[in-house]
Design an enzyme around this catalytic site. Structure first.
Site, PDB file in Angstrom:
ATOM      1  N   SER A  46      -7.716  14.090  13.658  1.00  0.00           N
ATOM      2  CA  SER A  46      -6.909  12.878  13.669  1.00  0.00           C
ATOM      3  C   SER A  46      -6.193  12.742  15.014  1.00  0.00           C
ATOM      4  CB  SER A  46      -5.927  12.903  12.485  1.00  0.00           C
ATOM      5  OG  SER A  46      -5.365  11.639  12.266  1.00  0.00           O
ATOM      6  N   ASP A 171     -10.321   9.619   8.337  1.00  0.00           N
ATOM      7  CA  ASP A 171      -9.507  10.695   8.897  1.00  0.00           C
ATOM      8  C   ASP A 171     -10.006  12.093   8.520  1.00  0.00           C
ATOM      9  OD1 ASP A 171      -7.220  12.486   9.391  1.00  0.00           O
ATOM     10  OD2 ASP A 171      -6.089  10.628   9.689  1.00  0.00           O
TER      11      ASP A 171
END
Length: 295
Positions: A46, A171
């Site tokens: 991320s 993510d």
């Protein structure tokens, strides 16, 4: 202070995600760059994938700006962007468009190509919920790098879902290690880790309160919904693993003494304050960090 530059070739730099909270650890990454410290491996999930990309691009100012002025910029998102269908955070602009030559946050791809350091960034396959790891062997051009960093960083619902080779991804913190990819470094043969965390030491990730709401919101991607629900267990297990590695002397865990912002913070003054907090703590712990690295 150690004579620099210095390469800790046996140490993996592991970067936790956390959105705007990474303004704190951006200061640490910045200091490694300006003080000439490099590593045998770097990886992130991320927002940690952005740290990875910036570190390998050797642009210290981009490292800071990515999580301060750029995050606060109206062009990066907001309610208007969400209403237009570009997401609360405009991921295509943030991670792809802005990094192209002549744009708002251009990336030095030649510097990336000239740095042989192995790396990994992780994302979650939105169809299966499984983790995928990408490395240097997957990067063919600047666009392929930017697309993968975007995929690793795409929060469901508030960001539009990108595709890589025809597969949708979200993510990377929703699968694998739960957001701190020490297992990726171990899989690549490393046994010593410097881990940049974006939550305080005593943080325990709570269970999701309303599973039915999550499943309804993510009805298009049921595997992502289940990954969201499973993430607390993944994260907490990884945290325990890290604490065990620390006891063994194999990991140095850089936890923020205080984290004053959330992952979606966009206020410039608060982002600057978070970066400054990270800078102060990095400077205070610098000798301890360098001792761990073997300098």
């Amino acid at each position: 202070m150690t004579e620099l530059p210095f390469t800790a070739s046996d140490v993996a730099l592991v970067c936790e995600g956390g959105g705007a909270r990474n303004s704190f650890t951006a200061a640490t990454v910045h200091e490694f760059m300006v003080r000439g410290v490099s590593f045998g491996w770097i990886g992130g999930v991320s927002a940690g994938a952005s740290h990875t990309m910036n570190f390998l691009g050797h642009d210290a100012e981009r490292t800071r700006e990515s999580f301060v002025e750029f995050t606060a910029s109206p062009a990066s998102g907001g309610i208007g962007s969400f209403i237009r269908g570009d997401g609360y955070f405009d991921a295509k602009y943030i991670y792809e468009t802005s990094g192209l030559p002549g744009n708002d946050l251009p990336y030095d791809f030649d510097a990336f190509l000239n740095d042989p350091t192995p790396f990994r960034i992780e994302a979650t396959n939105a169809l299966t919920g499984e983790s995928v790891r990408w490395g240097r062997e997957d990067i063919t051009d600047l666009e392929s790098l930017l697309k993968r960093v975007r995929a690793s960083s795409t929060l469901p619902v508030i960001m539009n879902t990108p595709e890589v080779d025809g597969v949708p991804y979200v993510d990377g913190a929703l699968s694998g290690s739960g957001g701190i990819p020490v297992d990726a470094a171990e899989a690549d043969g490393f046994g010593k880790f410097l881990v940049l965390c974006t939550r305080p030491r005593d943080y325990v990730r709570p269970e999701v309160k309303y599973p039915a709401v999550i499943r309804r919101m993510l009805g298009k991607y049921p595997a992502v919904a289940e990954a969201v629900l499973a993430r607390p267990a993944l994260y907490n297990a990884t945290k325990q693993r890290l604490l065990e590695l620390e006891k063994q002397g194999r990991a140095l865990l850089f936890f923020p003494d205080e984290m004053r912002i959330s992952n979606t913070e966009r206020n410039l003054d608060k982002l600057k304050a978070s970066y400054y907090d990270g800078l102060v703590q990095t400077d205070r712990q610098w000798n301890r960090i360098m001792e761990f690295l073997g300098a």
